[in-house]
Design a protein around this motif. Structure first.
Motif, short mmCIF file in Angstrom:
data_model
loop_
_atom_site.label_atom_id
_atom_site.label_comp_id
_atom_site.label_asym_id
_atom_site.label_seq_id
_atom_site.Cartn_x
_atom_site.Cartn_y
_atom_site.Cartn_z
N LYS A 252 2.63 -6.77 12.75
CA LYS A 252 2.41 -5.54 11.99
C LYS A 252 3.19 -5.55 10.68
CE LYS A 252 1.35 -2.39 15.84
NZ LYS A 252 1.78 -1.17 16.57
N ASP A 253 4.41 -6.03 10.74
CA ASP A 253 5.25 -6.08 9.54
C ASP A 253 4.62 -6.99 8.48
OD1 ASP A 253 7.05 -4.37 10.73
OD2 ASP A 253 8.49 -5.95 11.27
N GLU A 254 4.10 -8.13 8.91
CA GLU A 254 3.45 -9.04 7.97
C GLU A 254 2.21 -8.41 7.35
OE1 GLU A 254 4.64 -13.58 9.38
OE2 GLU A 254 2.57 -12.88 9.59
N ALA A 255 1.43 -7.71 8.18
CA ALA A 255 0.22 -7.05 7.67
C ALA A 255 0.56 -6.00 6.62
CB ALA A 255 -0.55 -6.42 8.83
N ILE A 256 1.56 -5.18 6.91
CA ILE A 256 1.98 -4.14 5.97
C ILE A 256 2.49 -4.74 4.67
CG2 ILE A 256 3.76 -2.37 5.60
CD1 ILE A 256 3.35 -1.57 8.56
N LYS A 257 3.22 -5.84 4.77
CA LYS A 257 3.73 -6.51 3.57
C LYS A 257 2.58 -6.98 2.68
CE LYS A 257 6.88 -10.18 2.07
NZ LYS A 257 7.78 -11.28 2.52
N ILE A 258 1.53 -7.53 3.28
CA ILE A 258 0.36 -8.00 2.52
C ILE A 258 -0.35 -6.82 1.86
CG2 ILE A 258 -1.96 -8.98 2.75
CD1 ILE A 258 -0.81 -10.83 4.94
N LEU A 259 -0.57 -5.76 2.64
CA LEU A 259 -1.29 -4.60 2.10
C LEU A 259 -0.51 -3.91 0.99
CD1 LEU A 259 -2.69 -3.16 5.45
CD2 LEU A 259 -4.04 -4.08 3.56
N ASP A 260 0.80 -3.81 1.15
CA ASP A 260 1.62 -3.20 0.10
C ASP A 260 1.60 -4.04 -1.17
OD1 ASP A 260 2.29 -1.01 1.61
OD2 ASP A 260 4.25 -1.77 2.22
N LEU A 261 1.62 -5.36 -1.00
CA LEU A 261 1.56 -6.27 -2.14
C LEU A 261 0.28 -6.04 -2.94
CD1 LEU A 261 2.96 -9.14 -3.21
CD2 LEU A 261 0.89 -10.07 -2.16
N LEU A 262 -0.84 -5.94 -2.23
CA LEU A 262 -2.14 -5.76 -2.89
C LEU A 262 -2.26 -4.36 -3.48
CD1 LEU A 262 -4.43 -7.58 -0.28
CD2 LEU A 262 -3.68 -8.44 -2.52
N LYS A 263 -1.80 -3.36 -2.75
CA LYS A 263 -1.86 -1.99 -3.25
C LYS A 263 -1.07 -1.85 -4.55
CE LYS A 263 -2.40 2.50 -3.30
NZ LYS A 263 -3.70 3.08 -3.70
N ASP A 264 0.08 -2.49 -4.60
CA ASP A 264 0.94 -2.40 -5.78
C ASP A 264 0.28 -3.04 -7.01
OD1 ASP A 264 3.49 -1.58 -6.91
OD2 ASP A 264 3.94 -3.71 -7.08
N GLU B 41 -4.25 0.97 8.32
CA GLU B 41 -3.27 0.77 7.26
C GLU B 41 -3.94 0.56 5.90
OE1 GLU B 41 0.02 1.05 7.40
OE2 GLU B 41 -0.16 1.66 9.51
N ALA B 42 -5.10 -0.09 5.88
CA ALA B 42 -5.83 -0.26 4.62
C ALA B 42 -6.32 1.09 4.11
CB ALA B 42 -7.00 -1.22 4.81
N HIS B 43 -6.94 1.87 4.99
CA HIS B 43 -7.46 3.18 4.59
C HIS B 43 -6.33 4.12 4.17
CE1 HIS B 43 -11.56 2.77 6.87
NE2 HIS B 43 -11.43 1.96 5.84
N LYS B 44 -5.20 4.01 4.82
CA LYS B 44 -4.04 4.84 4.45
C LYS B 44 -3.65 4.60 2.99
CE LYS B 44 -0.82 4.90 7.55
NZ LYS B 44 0.36 4.48 8.36
N ARG B 45 -3.93 3.41 2.50
CA ARG B 45 -3.59 3.04 1.12
C ARG B 45 -4.79 3.17 0.17
NH1 ARG B 45 -0.60 0.73 4.76
NH2 ARG B 45 1.56 0.11 4.35
N GLY B 46 -5.87 3.78 0.65
CA GLY B 46 -7.05 3.95 -0.19
C GLY B 46 -7.80 2.66 -0.43
N MET B 47 -7.68 1.69 0.50
CA MET B 47 -8.33 0.40 0.36
C MET B 47 -9.41 0.23 1.42
SD MET B 47 -4.84 -1.82 -0.16
CE MET B 47 -5.63 -3.36 -0.60
N GLU B 48 -10.52 -0.40 1.05
CA GLU B 48 -11.58 -0.69 2.01
C GLU B 48 -11.16 -1.85 2.90
OE1 GLU B 48 -15.67 0.57 -0.29
OE2 GLU B 48 -15.18 -1.55 -0.10
N LEU B 49 -11.72 -1.87 4.13
CA LEU B 49 -11.50 -2.99 5.03
C LEU B 49 -12.86 -3.59 5.38
CD1 LEU B 49 -11.27 -4.32 8.04
CD2 LEU B 49 -9.27 -4.52 6.58
N HIS B 50 -13.08 -4.83 4.94
CA HIS B 50 -14.31 -5.56 5.23
C HIS B 50 -14.02 -6.57 6.33
CE1 HIS B 50 -16.36 -4.70 1.12
NE2 HIS B 50 -15.47 -3.75 1.40
N VAL B 51 -14.81 -6.56 7.39
CA VAL B 51 -14.63 -7.51 8.48
C VAL B 51 -15.35 -8.81 8.15
CG1 VAL B 51 -15.25 -8.04 10.86
CG2 VAL B 51 -14.24 -5.84 10.31
N TRP B 52 -14.56 -9.85 8.03
CA TRP B 52 -15.05 -11.19 7.69
C TRP B 52 -15.21 -11.98 8.99
CZ3 TRP B 52 -11.00 -14.94 5.15
CH2 TRP B 52 -11.51 -16.25 5.09
N LEU B 53 -16.37 -12.57 9.17
CA LEU B 53 -16.59 -13.39 10.34
C LEU B 53 -17.45 -14.59 10.00
CD1 LEU B 53 -19.73 -12.69 11.43
CD2 LEU B 53 -18.60 -10.56 12.02
#
Length: 527
Positions: free
Chosen positions: A95-107, A157-169
């Protein structure tokens, strides 16, 4: 004379009152079965009340246009490329790693992430159709402990930051060479007739097998139905690259013989393409039938065929991967198209030449978001400058419908020079481009409340259709200068200074935005 005159006056007065009374009675209709006619009454004109000192006349505001651009990064989970960094991390570490990535992109003002939830016939989410991924826990079929659903976490966590989440498969890869030992939980064991081992050690589902198509369809429909995702995203792996099988042809003799024995008359190459085409159209239609607002995106290899456009050299997705991506774009079987243009501006695979060619094939005017090789662009001494140049080329060609996807997030997180260059290119916020071909209900106008406490202005807002709101746009005017902010859904108030840069705050407006980027009408207050 005095008595007679008074009597006569009384008689005249009674007569005048009688005449006046008769003139105000409504006419009685005749008994004809019709409703009586109603005579039009002219309303009396009420005197206008003086306006309060703080009441301003209503006028249409010329609000500034909000910037629009799709900005995303791929988050690769296969082989632990991006996340999680190892397959033995604790739940909290993941979870910590995911939040770090999302915060990096949001910033850096990104507004979407492309998260790989199914790298190879497995799941980084709770699934009854496929096993937990080896890349998550180090063992196929083993759930994270303490338990959580990684995809659900990434979405929230993505939506909390106003970011879309696309599921890649990946639709057809069944087992990756880095995916650990094959156990009874693996699809390789559960679908042995449909899965083929390649020379490089990977296992691949046969795209022409109907059981494969049905199974992958079930996986995608399950994801769309159960999760609050914004898109389904398929990458470039259809039939495998020849190098995966030692340069030899894909061994699909079983299904090819069945097709021929049933009277099929297509060539083998056309038959393979037809199977992939049928699958793409099917997935598009099934996604829309389940949730029309969920987008379908495809990221194919960047070259359709060598020579298209003229002078382009390289591999052919049409002939090697049996993917007729040009057809899918021409037919509009997708909402966005992200060809992997992983080459520099000049050379045998020219970025601008390929982007212009794909745009010329975009006859249905779907979104065109080229994939950029942010992590490993070859033949370039200054990669950050080259990537920014490609962002600007995309903007110049596609205008307000522009967008790019970066492969991968490591190219940003592990290179401060690249990250700062891209962050500078994305220095202002942006909404995603709208998708007018996707029907959606118009949002209600928000409610706006303004309180002047003497030292600052407290602004609050809400909406009567809150469940359809994804973001807000706040407009603030100081003097003659407008400023806009794109805010997350959970942000519903702001404290604003009475003056800024010596200019007095005089107007505030708010809009809501849905998950497809559509804006509501505005509500405004003048101070």
């Amino acid at each position: 004379m005095k008595y007679s005159f008074a009597k006569a006056s009384a008689i005249v007065l009674i007569f005048l009152l009688f005449i006046s009374s008769c003139s105000t009675k409504k006419p009685i209709s005749k008994s004809t079965g019709n409703k009586p006619k109603v005579t039009q009454q002219i309303p009396k004109t009420e005197p206008q009340k003086p306006k309060a000192d703080n009441q301003k006349p209503t006028e249409k505001l010329a609000l500034p246009e909000v910037n629009r651009e799709f900005r995303a990064a791929w988050i690769a989970t296969v082989a632990n490329i991006n996340w999680p960094s190892k397959n033995n991390l604790t739940t909290q570490q993941q979870k910590d790693e995911a939040i770090k990535i999302l915060d990096l992109l949001k910033d850096a003002n990104f507004n979407a992430v492309i998260f790989q939830a199914r790298p190879s016939g497995d799941a980084l989410y709770k699934s009854d159709l496929e096993p937990w991924s080896y890349f998550l826990t180090g063992s196929i079929g083993k759930a994270p402990t303490p338990f959580y659903d990684p995809l659900e976490f990434w979405i929230a966590e993505a939506h909390k930051r106003g970011m879309e989440l696309h599921v890649w498969l990946n639709p057809y890869r069944a087992h990756h060479t880095t995916g650990g030992p094959i156990t009874s939980e693996s699809l390789v064991k559960k679908m042995p007739d449909q899965i083929i081992k390649l020379k490089n050690g990977m296992y691949w589902m046969d795209p022409s097998d109907e059981k494969v198509q049905d199974h992958t369809s079930k996986v995608i429909k399950d994801l769309v139905k159960r999760y609050d995702i914004d898109a389904i995203h398929i990458d470039d792996y259809f039939y495998p690259y020849r190098e995966y099988n030692g340069g030899k042809d894909f061994p699909d003799n079983r299904t090819w013989n069945i097709y021929q024995n049933s009277g099929g008359n297509l060539s083998r190459a056309d038959w393979r393409r037809a199977n992939v085409n049928k699958f793409i159209k099917r997935i598009h239609d099934e996604i829309k039938a389940e949730k029309s607002y969920v987008q379908f995106g495809i990221s194919p290899f960047g070259i359709w065929k060598p020579g298209f456009p003229e002078g382009i050299k390289g591999s052919s997705q049409y002939d090697e991967l049996y993917a007729d991506a040009k057809l899918w774009l021409n037919q509009g079987w997708l909402d966005y198209f992200s060809p992997q243009l992983y080459w520099k501006n000049d050379g045998p695979q020219s970025f601008p030449a390929l982007l212009k060619w794909w745009e010329s094939e975009n006859t249905q005017k779907r979104h065109l978001y080229p994939g950029l090789n942010t992590i490993g662009l070859n033949g370039v001494s200054d990669r950050p400058t080259e990537i920014v140049s490609q962002i600007n080329t995309t903007r110049s060609l596609l205008k307000n419908g522009a967008g790019t996807i970066h492969y991968s997030v490591d190219g940003l997180s592990k290179s401060p020079a690249m990250y700062n260059a891209v962050k500078n290119a994305y220095q202002t916020q942006a909404l995603i481009p709208t998708s007018p071909w996707i029907k959606s209900k118009a949002l209600n106008k928000p409610n706006l409340f303004v309180d002047n406490n003497g030292n600052s202005i407290n602004v609050k807002w809400n909406s009567t259709d809150d469940k359809n709101v994804f973001q807000w746009i706040l407009y603030v005017k100081n003097g003659d200068t407008w400023e806009t902010q794109i805010l997350e859904k959970d942000t519903v108030s702001k404290n604003l200074p009475l003056t800024k840069n010596g200019k007095k705050l005089n107007t505030i407006a708010i809009k809501s935005v849905d998950r497809l980027g559509n804006e509501s009408d505005y509500e405004a207050k003048k101070l």
